[in-house]
Design an enzyme around this catalytic site. Structure first.
Site, PDB file in Angstrom:
ATOM      1  N   CYS A  43       2.507  -8.608   9.511  1.00 44.21           N
ATOM      2  CA  CYS A  43       2.430  -7.410  10.108  1.00 44.21           C
ATOM      3  C   CYS A  43       0.786  -7.224  10.673  1.00 44.21           C
ATOM      4  O   CYS A  43       0.657  -6.679  11.759  1.00 44.21           O
ATOM      5  CB  CYS A  43       2.402  -6.286   9.195  1.00 44.21           C
ATOM      6  SG  CYS A  43       1.960  -4.758   9.871  1.00 44.21           S
ATOM      7  N   LYS A  51       0.330  -6.284  17.981  1.00 41.52           N
ATOM      8  CA  LYS A  51       1.111  -5.945  19.044  1.00 41.52           C
ATOM      9  C   LYS A  51       1.012  -4.522  19.612  1.00 41.52           C
ATOM     10  O   LYS A  51       1.157  -4.250  20.741  1.00 41.52           O
ATOM     11  CB  LYS A  51       2.424  -6.194  18.473  1.00 41.52           C
ATOM     12  CG  LYS A  51       3.858  -5.694  19.396  1.00 41.52           C
ATOM     13  CD  LYS A  51       4.816  -5.489  18.664  1.00 41.52           C
ATOM     14  CE  LYS A  51       5.163  -4.317  17.722  1.00 41.52           C
ATOM     15  NZ  LYS A  51       6.155  -4.216  16.707  1.00 41.52           N
ATOM     16  N   TYR A 177      14.198  -7.626  19.694  1.00 44.77           N
ATOM     17  CA  TYR A 177      13.070  -6.764  19.916  1.00 44.77           C
ATOM     18  C   TYR A 177      11.744  -7.125  20.031  1.00 44.77           C
ATOM     19  O   TYR A 177      10.868  -6.698  21.092  1.00 44.77           O
ATOM     20  CB  TYR A 177      13.151  -5.665  18.726  1.00 44.77           C
ATOM     21  CG  TYR A 177      12.520  -6.016  17.554  1.00 44.77           C
ATOM     22  CD1 TYR A 177      10.928  -5.732  17.525  1.00 44.77           C
ATOM     23  CD2 TYR A 177      12.891  -6.489  16.434  1.00 44.77           C
ATOM     24  CE1 TYR A 177      10.401  -5.764  16.511  1.00 44.77           C
ATOM     25  CE2 TYR A 177      12.132  -6.809  15.409  1.00 44.77           C
ATOM     26  CZ  TYR A 177      10.769  -6.491  15.260  1.00 44.77           C
ATOM     27  OH  TYR A 177       9.937  -6.718  14.147  1.00 44.77           O
TER      28      TYR A 177
END
Ligand code: FAD
Length: 451
Positions: A43, A51, A177
């Site tokens: 993450c 991201k 995704y």
């Protein structure tokens, strides 16, 4: 070799591992956590955070363009990729330090190195052996790289944060995704992007209308989405790559980015040797209490291959700690977990798709609204928004809420609370809108769709 007696040994200091180690240590447990890379896991270092920072960066290009309609004029903006990467790296390093401080502050010991199970109660890291009552495996996932000739010339979503040169021409492989986000972000940053999707649609598992609408919107922004298409091989072409497709077409690219799913990170951990059962995708099979087939070994997060989301890994970790060192009352509920896709425009979604609702319920009503938002009446952008509600006809409960549009993730988070609380369509109807917003559309849709 020191022999240490611990209450909990955690393998992996990512989302789930750090949360478990911190909370267990705060409850007085003697805890150590092993990490072989940077603190914070996927993450912080490779996924959500970098991201989203890049997604913000990509939105500026649009914002500059759209500002003309509001009276602004500016010279054509240019992107300094090296500066963006450097600033991103500073923020990630700050977060790495925060995670280190969190562990230290809680009294959990951090051990740097690759951990390996030696027995049901023992772990070895960097030549040191630890004995623990419980071992929590939170080693996350890694990209699944399909094998095609020349595929080693492609990069995975693990590498793209550090692409040395900005890819002017990018081929993204995948329809999930992460692939859609990468395609959107690099397009926004100025790359020519082709997205190759083997399936006949984007985003398997998302509502059909939402996925189809997103494909149109991404296409309008310049992502060349090719459905039903796969890559045959990749070969060098001077300083670039020649990308051969299965139908004989050939593309030229600076970078080929694979985002074709992730698999559990269980390889080389010694799990099978100590008797832990792995599932068909290499994931650790756990029961409702997150125990593996060896009771002293537990697992949370992506390594169990359930829902690959940070808040899920965090919540599972808290359930484990509560069961091992607390009152044992915390439950994990996998129903109505909201999520966002940071494409341009975003998707926000919570609950069932129309298809799922139809499979589960005798009768379903859907409400749908598609429109150009107020902002784009002046911005000149042709971007449109789609909002959709799926309602159980019998109980009137809203069981699905989906959106493609600006800040959809921000919008849907609040509605997710209402849906978790069992909100009905009548509750939505009784709620006044905040005007003028895009979100008000969710409480003003009155006519069900006729289909
Ligand atoms: C590109 C991308 C974008 C994403 N975007 C989002 C998003 O927007 N929102 C969202 O909710 N989720 C997102 N995710 C998913 C999210 O990052 C994961 O679900 C989450 O990080 C899982 O946490 P975890 O604790 O299971 O594993 P991780 O965070 O992956 O942590 C695992 C840790 O274990 C370490 N490790 C592995 N093996 C060993 C070993 N043998 N010894 C020591 N250490 C080891 C690894 O180095 C790693 O630090 C994204 C993922 C990717 C790849």
């Amino acid at each position: 070799m020191a022999d240490q007696e611990l209450d909990l040994f955690v393998i992996g200091a990512g989302s789930g591992g750090v949360r478990a180690a911190r909370m267990a240590a705060q409850r007085g447990a003697k805890v150590a956590v092993a990490e072989m890379a940077a603190l914070g896991g996927t993450c912080v270092n490779l996924g959500c955070i970098p991201k989203k920072l890049y997604s913000y960066a990509a939105h500026y290009a649009e914002a500059f363009e759209e500002s003309h309609g509001f009276g602004w004029s500016a010279q054509a903006p240019t992107l300094d990729w090296a500066l963006l990467k450097a600033n991103r790296a500073v923020e990630i390093r700050r977060l790495n330090d925060v995670y280190g401080a969190v562990l230290e502050g809680a009294g959990a010991r951090l051990v740097c190195g690759r951990a390996r199970l030696v027995s049901a109660h023992e772990v070895e890291v960097a030549g040191e052996r630890f004995r623990a009552r419980h071992i929590l495996v939170a080693t996350g996932g890694r990209p699944a790289m399909p094998e095609v000739p020349g595929g080693e010339r492609a990069v995975s979503s693990n590498h793209r944060v550090d692409l040395p040169d900005f890819p002017r021409r990018l081929v993204v492989v995948g329809g999930g995704y992460i692939a859609c986000e990468m395609a959107s972000i690099f397009r926004g940053l100025g790359a020519e992007v082709t997205q190759l999707v083997r399936a006949s649609r984007l985003l398997r598992g998302f509502d059909d209308d939402i996925a189809a609408f997103l494909a149109v919107e991404m296409g309008k922004k310049g992502v060349d989405i090719r459905l039903g298409m796969h890559l045959q091989h990749v070969e060098p072409d001077g300083t670039r790559l020649r990308v051969a497709l299965h139908d004989g077409q050939v593309l030229t690219a600076d970078t080929v980015l694979y985002a074709t799913g992730r698999v559990a990170n269980t390889h080389g951990l010694g799990l099978e040797e100590v008797g832990v059962t792995l599932g068909p995708r290499g994931q650790i099979v756990v029961d409702d209490g997150y125990h593996a087939s060896v009771p002293s070994i537990l697992a949370v997060g992506d390594v169990t291959d359930r829902m690959q989301l940070t808040p899920v890994a965090l919540a599972e970790a808290m359930v484990v700690v509560d069961r091992l060192f607390g009152k044992g009352q915390r439950q994990m509920d996998y129903e109505f977990i909201p999520t966002a896709v940071f494409t341009h425009p975003n998707i926000g979604t919570v609950g069932w798709t129309q298809r799922e609702a139809r499979e589960r319920l005798p009768a379903v009503r859907t409400y749908q609204s598609e429109f150009r938002s107020l902002k784009h009446t002046l911005s000149g952008s042709s971007e449109r928004t789609l909002m959709k509600l799926v309602v159980d006809d019998a109980s009137d409960r809203v069981v699905g809420l989906h959106m493609v549009g600006a800040e959809a993730g921000e919008t849907v988070q609040g509605f997710a609370v209402a849906m978790k609380a069992g909100a009905t369509k009548a509750h939505f109807d009784a709620t006044l809108g905040i005007h003028p917003t895009v979100a008000e559309e969710f409480v003003t849709m009155r006519e069900p769709q006729k289909r």
